[in-house]
Design a protein around this motif. Sequence first.
Motif, short mmCIF file in Angstrom:
data_model
loop_
_atom_site.label_atom_id
_atom_site.label_comp_id
_atom_site.label_asym_id
_atom_site.label_seq_id
_atom_site.Cartn_x
_atom_site.Cartn_y
_atom_site.Cartn_z
N UNK A 1 5.65 12.15 12.68
CA UNK A 1 5.46 12.63 11.31
C UNK A 1 6.16 13.99 11.12
N UNK A 2 6.08 14.79 12.16
CA UNK A 2 6.73 16.11 12.10
C UNK A 2 8.24 15.95 11.92
N UNK A 3 8.85 15.05 12.74
CA UNK A 3 10.30 14.80 12.66
C UNK A 3 10.67 14.30 11.27
N UNK A 4 9.86 13.36 10.81
CA UNK A 4 10.11 12.72 9.52
C UNK A 4 10.06 13.74 8.38
N UNK A 5 9.07 14.64 8.45
CA UNK A 5 8.94 15.66 7.40
C UNK A 5 10.13 16.62 7.44
N UNK A 6 10.55 16.98 8.66
CA UNK A 6 11.70 17.90 8.75
C UNK A 6 12.96 17.26 8.19
N UNK A 7 13.15 15.97 8.52
CA UNK A 7 14.34 15.27 8.00
C UNK A 7 14.28 15.18 6.48
N UNK B 1 6.07 4.73 8.99
CA UNK B 1 4.91 4.16 8.29
C UNK B 1 3.66 4.27 9.15
N UNK B 2 3.82 3.92 10.44
CA UNK B 2 2.67 3.97 11.35
C UNK B 2 2.19 5.42 11.49
N UNK B 3 3.15 6.36 11.60
CA UNK B 3 2.78 7.77 11.75
C UNK B 3 2.01 8.24 10.52
N UNK B 4 2.48 7.88 9.32
CA UNK B 4 1.79 8.33 8.10
C UNK B 4 0.40 7.70 8.00
N UNK B 5 0.33 6.41 8.33
CA UNK B 5 -0.97 5.72 8.25
C UNK B 5 -1.97 6.40 9.19
N UNK B 6 -1.52 6.65 10.43
CA UNK B 6 -2.41 7.22 11.43
C UNK B 6 -2.83 8.65 11.06
N UNK B 7 -1.85 9.46 10.73
CA UNK B 7 -2.15 10.89 10.53
C UNK B 7 -2.88 11.17 9.21
N UNK C 1 0.88 -1.18 0.00
CA UNK C 1 0.00 0.00 0.00
C UNK C 1 0.91 1.23 0.00
N UNK C 2 0.62 2.15 -0.90
CA UNK C 2 1.46 3.36 -0.99
C UNK C 2 0.74 4.53 -0.31
N UNK C 3 1.48 5.24 0.55
CA UNK C 3 0.93 6.45 1.19
C UNK C 3 1.76 7.63 0.68
N UNK C 4 1.09 8.64 0.12
CA UNK C 4 1.83 9.81 -0.41
C UNK C 4 1.63 10.99 0.51
N UNK C 5 2.70 11.72 0.68
CA UNK C 5 2.63 12.94 1.48
C UNK C 5 3.50 13.99 0.79
N UNK C 6 3.32 15.22 1.17
CA UNK C 6 4.16 16.26 0.59
C UNK C 6 4.36 17.30 1.67
N UNK C 7 5.61 17.74 1.83
CA UNK C 7 5.89 18.72 2.87
C UNK C 7 6.86 19.76 2.31
#
Length: 387
Positions: A224-230, A149-155, A95-101
Amino acid sequence: MCETGREKALLEVLRRGLELHGQKQTEAQLGDRSAYLGMSDIARYADCPRAAVAGKLAEADTTVERLLTLQRGHWFEDGIAGSLAAAGLSFMRQVEISDSYAGVPIRAHLDLALVWEKPKPAVRVLEIKSMETLPKEPYEAHERQVMGQVAMLDELWDAPRFTLRREDGSIAHEKVGFPELCRRELGLNLPDNPEKVSIEGWLLCVSMRYARAFGPYLWDAHALERLREQAHEYWALLSGVKEGRAALSDIPHATGFHPLCTSCQFNGDCPKFPQGASQPQWEPALDKLENLKERRSELDGEIKELEAVLKVAHQLAGTQDWINTGGHRFRVSEIAGRSVLNRDTLKEELAAIFYSEHMDDIDVDALLARHERAGAPSSRLTVNAIN
Ligand code: SF4
């Protein structure tokens, strides 16, 4: 052992086939990996920014060893998916989850997402890692990957960010919320609110002989915040090198001991290893040392196996006595475990005694330190392969 021309040709056919098969699989399931940052890229960045940036820019390694290692991961995944299906579980693959920051495209691909409705709606994200030898503790980069992955799925739960592809890469469902994806693909109804769902991430590490699970990894408010900043930092460094504004040598690298350095593809000119004099005359000695160490670990394995067989043979003989084999005799006896002083409980007990005796001005740590003995310093030879 020297390979003949025909043997080499057969291996080359295998290598080429693995290469093509791998490319096809990657394109079908992951798309153009240079166009986004994946969860494993970001986890690698947290380990070593230089290796992560170089890895994103380098040509794929197409040696048979590397291709086999990559394929082994896919084969394990297929086998595990088949086993879970046989056990009657409902799940989706990749399953692919897409995000953009801040303009940075981020994607997570869930190896396996197990889903059930009853007794309580639940999702278990399984990240499968194939390995030669299983670690006692999980690697931090793998933990970061599954936690991301868990953070993206949840948020992003109900947001239209989830895509599922068929095996040939064609889209089965595109840009829907996760509950909608479960309804369409599995016929399961999950709540629209992730707080009503038990969501856990798990690492499943498998080798040819063993499997070990680590988890559960749960939602963390700041993950998710940490991940996006990195991802943002990583993308900026990557773009800098791509566009010629920075060189790879400007990118920070891991410091101190790092287990990845030995196998790192970019360790040849890594500034972590300041170059001394060139002395090629020692290369044969280092080759020989490496071979001897390899043989030692093979021998250790064979010795352990044979000892295990003989222990079972002795147990089956139903005796405490020696078994005579003609030229040798053997038996199995119980040996007491090694006793170790528990410094923490001793410290607690001493502190309690001193307190009850009104001697609590005694510094227990200093007292214990006065009775510690450090071993004599020794020198250690470290040898790394230059990849
Ligand atoms: S050798 Fe080690 S420090 Fe250097 S790039 Fe590779 S992982 Fe990073």
